[in-house]
Scaffold this active site. Sequence first.
Site, PDB file in Angstrom:
ATOM      1  N   GLY A 282       0.809  -1.212   0.000  1.00 35.09           N
ATOM      2  CA  GLY A 282       0.000   0.000   0.000  1.00 35.09           C
ATOM      3  C   GLY A 282       0.843   1.263   0.000  1.00 35.09           C
ATOM      4  O   GLY A 282       2.082   1.219  -0.085  1.00 35.09           O
ATOM      5  N   PHE A 283       0.176   2.388   0.133  1.00 39.39           N
ATOM      6  CA  PHE A 283       0.850   3.691   0.068  1.00 39.39           C
ATOM      7  C   PHE A 283       1.942   3.821   1.121  1.00 39.39           C
ATOM      8  O   PHE A 283       3.129   3.939   0.807  1.00 39.39           O
ATOM      9  CB  PHE A 283      -0.202   4.790   0.210  1.00 39.39           C
ATOM     10  CG  PHE A 283       0.338   6.167   0.477  1.00 39.39           C
ATOM     11  CD1 PHE A 283       1.395   6.678  -0.262  1.00 39.39           C
ATOM     12  CD2 PHE A 283      -0.220   6.971   1.463  1.00 39.39           C
ATOM     13  CE1 PHE A 283       1.892   7.959  -0.020  1.00 39.39           C
ATOM     14  CE2 PHE A 283       0.260   8.241   1.711  1.00 39.39           C
ATOM     15  CZ  PHE A 283       1.330   8.729   0.979  1.00 39.39           C
ATOM     16  N   ILE A 284       1.561   3.769   2.386  1.00 39.11           N
ATOM     17  CA  ILE A 284       2.554   3.909   3.450  1.00 39.11           C
ATOM     18  C   ILE A 284       3.391   2.640   3.572  1.00 39.11           C
ATOM     19  O   ILE A 284       4.608   2.691   3.717  1.00 39.11           O
ATOM     20  CB  ILE A 284       1.874   4.257   4.784  1.00 39.11           C
ATOM     21  CG1 ILE A 284       1.161   5.615   4.682  1.00 39.11           C
ATOM     22  CG2 ILE A 284       2.892   4.286   5.929  1.00 39.11           C
ATOM     23  CD1 ILE A 284       0.343   5.978   5.912  1.00 39.11           C
ATOM     24  N   GLY A 285       2.728   1.481   3.491  1.00 44.77           N
ATOM     25  CA  GLY A 285       3.442   0.218   3.668  1.00 44.77           C
ATOM     26  C   GLY A 285       4.586   0.019   2.697  1.00 44.77           C
ATOM     27  O   GLY A 285       5.649  -0.485   3.080  1.00 44.77           O
TER      28      GLY A 285
ATOM     29  N   ALA B 103      -1.802  -2.802   7.435  1.00 47.32           N
ATOM     30  CA  ALA B 103      -3.033  -3.168   6.735  1.00 47.32           C
ATOM     31  C   ALA B 103      -4.248  -2.627   7.472  1.00 47.32           C
ATOM     32  O   ALA B 103      -4.401  -2.833   8.677  1.00 47.32           O
ATOM     33  CB  ALA B 103      -3.129  -4.687   6.605  1.00 47.32           C
TER      34      ALA B 103
ATOM     35  N   ARG C  78      -4.126  21.266  10.276  1.00 40.31           N
ATOM     36  CA  ARG C  78      -3.692  19.889  10.240  1.00 40.31           C
ATOM     37  C   ARG C  78      -2.162  19.861  10.252  1.00 40.31           C
ATOM     38  O   ARG C  78      -1.486  20.876  10.034  1.00 40.31           O
ATOM     39  CB  ARG C  78      -4.193  19.172   8.973  1.00 40.31           C
ATOM     40  CG  ARG C  78      -5.702  19.042   8.858  1.00 40.31           C
ATOM     41  CD  ARG C  78      -6.262  18.089   9.877  1.00 40.31           C
ATOM     42  NE  ARG C  78      -7.686  17.817   9.685  1.00 40.31           N
ATOM     43  CZ  ARG C  78      -8.667  18.514  10.232  1.00 40.31           C
ATOM     44  NH1 ARG C  78      -8.380  19.565  11.009  1.00 40.31           N
ATOM     45  NH2 ARG C  78      -9.928  18.192  10.034  1.00 40.31           N
TER      46      ARG C  78
ATOM     47  N   TYR D  35     -14.373   4.733  11.668  1.00 39.29           N
ATOM     48  CA  TYR D  35     -12.958   4.466  11.408  1.00 39.29           C
ATOM     49  C   TYR D  35     -12.113   4.783  12.631  1.00 39.29           C
ATOM     50  O   TYR D  35     -11.271   3.979  13.061  1.00 39.29           O
ATOM     51  CB  TYR D  35     -12.483   5.290  10.214  1.00 39.29           C
ATOM     52  CG  TYR D  35     -10.989   5.301  10.033  1.00 39.29           C
ATOM     53  CD1 TYR D  35     -10.295   4.134   9.739  1.00 39.29           C
ATOM     54  CD2 TYR D  35     -10.262   6.484  10.163  1.00 39.29           C
ATOM     55  CE1 TYR D  35      -8.920   4.138   9.583  1.00 39.29           C
ATOM     56  CE2 TYR D  35      -8.890   6.498   9.995  1.00 39.29           C
ATOM     57  CZ  TYR D  35      -8.223   5.327   9.709  1.00 39.29           C
ATOM     58  OH  TYR D  35      -6.858   5.337   9.554  1.00 39.29           O
TER      59      TYR D  35
ATOM     60  N   ASP E 193      -4.823 -12.269   3.315  1.00 40.34           N
ATOM     61  CA  ASP E 193      -5.839 -11.542   4.075  1.00 40.34           C
ATOM     62  C   ASP E 193      -5.495 -11.660   5.551  1.00 40.34           C
ATOM     63  O   ASP E 193      -5.388 -12.764   6.094  1.00 40.34           O
ATOM     64  CB  ASP E 193      -7.216 -12.140   3.795  1.00 40.34           C
ATOM     65  CG  ASP E 193      -8.355 -11.307   4.382  1.00 40.34           C
ATOM     66  OD1 ASP E 193      -8.141 -10.608   5.394  1.00 40.34           O
ATOM     67  OD2 ASP E 193      -9.468 -11.365   3.824  1.00 40.34           O
ATOM     68  N   VAL E 194      -5.318 -10.516   6.215  1.00 33.46           N
ATOM     69  CA  VAL E 194      -4.897 -10.523   7.614  1.00 33.46           C
ATOM     70  C   VAL E 194      -5.964 -11.136   8.521  1.00 33.46           C
ATOM     71  O   VAL E 194      -5.683 -11.457   9.688  1.00 33.46           O
ATOM     72  CB  VAL E 194      -4.532  -9.094   8.060  1.00 33.46           C
ATOM     73  CG1 VAL E 194      -5.775  -8.240   8.277  1.00 33.46           C
ATOM     74  CG2 VAL E 194      -3.639  -9.089   9.279  1.00 33.46           C
TER      75      VAL E 194
END
Length: 333
Positions: free
Chosen positions: A10-13, A60, A231, A163, A39-40
């Site tokens: 993924g993006f950060i991962g 994830a 932010r 979330y 799948d975790v």
Amino acid sequence: MRVLVTGGAGFIGSHVVTALRERGHEAVVFDVREDPGADVRDPAAVRRALSGADAVCHQAAMVGLGDGVADAAEYVSHNDLGTAVLLAAMAEAGVRRLVLAGSMVVYGEGRYECPRHGVVRPGPRALADLRAGRFEPPCPACGADLLPGLVGEDAPTDPRNVYATTKLAQEHLAAAWARCTGGSAVSLRYHNVYGPGMPRDTPYAGVASFFRSALARGEAPRVYEDGRQRRDFVHVRDVAEANLAAVEASSPTGALTAYNTGSGDPHTVGEMARALAAAYGGPEPVVTGEFRLGDVRHITADSARLRDGLGWKPAVGFEEGMAEFARAGMRAA
């Protein structure tokens, strides 16, 4: 060190994987983007992936605000059930080092001071106020204007949407795991992460992605509220370095330690939109006055604990980072 990185494609991962490998660690990617069986929430798949691992960077997650409570079960499944399955497998495998992708959303609103009442915690903003363009939360005691400041890790948590609630639950699960196993758990409470490889055109990617995607289409970024909401925009490479520092640190055992992970250089959303548009050479942002009920007004980090405790400091400044992001590639999802 062999490090399992959930969500490592993924993006950060993916940036975490790069940082680990550049330091000489063996980073093992566990991500449904690369392998549909990764799948975790699948205990057997997680047990296989943990073979030989010394540590886990758990990136994830299903991210975003959540659509009211309609998708609550999906968020809980991906984020909390997935974390519980991972922690149970780690306990069984004897893996005792965890770095969790936490989030600043666990705080709800940030830190505020009232001239009369000192530090106060305003409740959720009223729908009537938002519709009337009254975006600043008032003092809950006297209704006076408040001065926003930096929130520390010891501030009370107050998740304002589905979330955020699942991200806080992840921390509680990790803390319980650490107590039961004698493991060390670190939660890096990410602030607004941006940078190369950010997903485009998705409601879960964050405001920087929305603005960058609009510019790529030749459209003006649409800034909600009055654009003055504060932010902490932190570059993804700095976040990856924070993960690396946490993996290598000698963290306390039997407990979870939370670290704010921000640049320490707050900016308004409007400032970010203007900086990005200027660097891209695109249309000026448009302030719309629209709002999302689950959003908070101001949330900015005090990251001193991370700097002092793990020797981390951000390397990418705001102007430099926005100039790079304006021309960087983005991913489809």
